[in-house]
Design an enzyme around this catalytic site. Structure first.
Site, PDB file in Angstrom:
ATOM      1  CG  HIS A  84      56.943  41.832  86.665  1.00  0.00           C
ATOM      2  ND1 HIS A  84      56.556  41.511  85.369  1.00  0.00           N
ATOM      3  CD2 HIS A  84      56.462  43.279  86.528  1.00  0.00           C
ATOM      4  CE1 HIS A  84      56.153  41.992  84.859  1.00  0.00           C
ATOM      5  NE2 HIS A  84      55.596  43.229  86.036  1.00  0.00           N
TER       6      HIS A  84
ATOM      7  CD  GLU B 214      58.895  54.047 116.599  1.00  0.00           C
ATOM      8  OE1 GLU B 214      59.729  53.264 116.333  1.00  0.00           O
ATOM      9  OE2 GLU B 214      58.073  54.614 115.922  1.00  0.00           O
TER      10      GLU B 214
ATOM     11  CE  LYS C  93      64.729  57.008 119.546  1.00  0.00           C
ATOM     12  NZ  LYS C  93      64.023  58.547 119.174  1.00  0.00           N
TER      13      LYS C  93
END
Length: 463
Positions: free
Chosen positions: A323, A294, A436
């Site tokens: 892994h 951000e 938003k």
């Protein structure tokens, strides 16, 4: 103090194609780094610079009020429920996972020294929310709702649900079960808290959410579950003092910021992997992902030029992700910088018994799991180096409040320095704000009707 080992990004170790002539680069950038560090420290007390997070380690008043409130409610609640998203939750989750006993919420009250359990609702999945609220007694739960603006749709929808349930269960007494952390003077949550009479704490001005962990946003939940916040704050202050040094040869945040910047801009390595070798530090990676992404992912630089910059952060956990990811890191595209976080001394020791000595696993007997996880960390970074993959290692002497405070603050300063190197605004997030606003429109917020029609048209077109 925590240590940074950057040998495995140098051309001497991984070759000139993938490595850096680091001492030459340190010398070349010495003046610029000096200017950046001096400038950040000179602006941190000025309004609207969004650098007040650099002062949080010295806010004794907040620490005092947090400790006073935690002492006042001690023994009254079985649970702490934190409502927040992004920077309002990730720092709290990272520190609680690191500093509380593992499997904290599964321990008996005696094993927790009668401190409450803690839960973070950091998403709006209805199944998750319903399952949690159905499994805890809200009448014995202190709810800490965290949002600076008070208009964060995710957090406030959670709060509306919880407040409604509390009020139905407790009547007017429900107010004693709510504490709000929000803006000092403005916003919807500040208004509601004033009208309803909730206890409140402040998200300081000029502190963005992803830099707020050492404000009441983080310190309050920590104190409520018995974490020593003085220890954390001392780590922050000592690291701040170290990082005021304008000499890049003595400043680990500046060193790591420059390494990542040069690896991106000169070597095409624009992926930043955060890989702690400690399960207690696994959420540090989540917190780092938001901080790095951000802050540094920006369309425009400070001159208004379109640049679309920003290294992409990736979270991993050692030894688990050896892994699942290391095959790609070793043999896939050489476009990453891996940051290992290693622990010098674990809190406990776990012996591996001497059994099955007649088999191929007999060599493990008599060793410790402590030996094994650090051997895994060392082996992985050496293997990456063999493949000419750049990596750095941050070492914490122990996982405690002091070292975790140092680590998070160092990464915050590293991010601020990197933003200056990229010449972007580290502290805004216009790409987040657009999404938003679209959400407000789709949910029917007043004033967003035109946007709602436009979005629905685009959605239909995309389908």
């Amino acid at each position: 103090m925590i240590q940074l080992d950057y040998r495995n990004v140098t051309s001497e170790v991984i070759g000139s194609e993938n490595g850096l002539e680091l001492q030459s680069e340190f010398a070349a950038y010495a003046d610029r780094i000096k200017s950046i560090i001096a400038n950040l420290n000179s602006k941190k007390d000025k309004p609207e610079q969004w650098l007040q997070w650099m002062n949080l380690g010295y806010n004794e008043e907040t620490v005092w009020y947090v400790k006073e409130y935690a002492a006042m409610v001690q023994g009254r609640f079985d649970n702490i429920l934190v409502l927040g998203i992004g920077g309002s939750a990730l720092g709290g989750m990272a520190v609680c996972e690191a500093l509380l006993k593992p499997y904290w919420n599964m321990l008996t009250p005696e094993q927790r020294n009668n401190a409450p359990r803690i839960f973070f609702l950091d998403n709006i999945d209805p199944d998750q929310i319903n399952a949690l609220l159905d499994s805890i007694d809200l009448t014995k739960t202190l709810v800490n709702v965290i949002t600076k603006s008070g208009s964060t749709a995710e957090t406030m929808s959670q709060f509306m649900i919880v407040k409604d349930r509390l009020e139905k269960a407790m009547g007017d007494d429900y107010r004693q079960n709510i504490v709000a952390t929000t803006d000092r003077a403005t916003g919807v949550l500040r208004q509601i808290a004033g009208e309803e009479g909730y206890k409140t704490f402040v998200v300081p001005d000029d502190v963005g959410g992803r830099f707020s962990v050492f404000s009441a946003v983080g310190l309050l939940p920590f104190a409520l579950v018995g974490i020593d916040i003085d220890d954390i704050v001392q780590g922050v202050k000592d690291m701040d003092l170290a990082l005021k040094n304008t000499d890049i040869n003595e400043n680990i945040a500046a060193q790591n910021a420059l390494i990542h910047y040069l690896m991106d801009t000169k070597k095409g390595k624009n992926l930043s992997v955060m890989m702690p070798y400690s399960s207690r530090l696994k959420y540090v990676s989540d917190w780092y992902v938001q901080l790095w992404a951000e802050s540094l992912g920006k369309e425009f630089n400070n001159k208004g030029e379109k640049v679309n910059v920003g290294p992409t952060p990736i979270k991993a956990l050692g030894a688990t992700d050896q892994h699942s990811q290391i095959q790609l890191y070793n043999e896939g595209p050489n476009n990453k910088v891996i940051t290992f976080v290693r622990v010098g001394e674990f809190d406990t020791t776990l012996d591996i018994p001497r059994i099955f000595e007649y088999t191929g696993i007999g060599y493990l007997g008599g060793k410790t799991v402590n030996d094994l996880i650090n051997a895994e960390a060392d082996a992985t970074r050496v293997a990456l180096t063999d493949y000419r993959r750049p990596n750095v290692t941050i070492t914490l002497p122990k996982v405690n409040g002091y070292s975790v405070g140092q680590l998070l603050y160092m990464l915050e300063v590293q991010t601020a320095i990197a933003g200056e190197l990229y010449d972007i605004n580290t502290f805004n997030q216009p790409g987040v704000e657009q999404a938003k606003n679209y959400t407000y429109a789709l949910m029917g917020r007043a004033g967003y009707e035109e946007s709602a029609n436009s979005i629905k048209s685009k959605m239909h077109t995309n389908i």
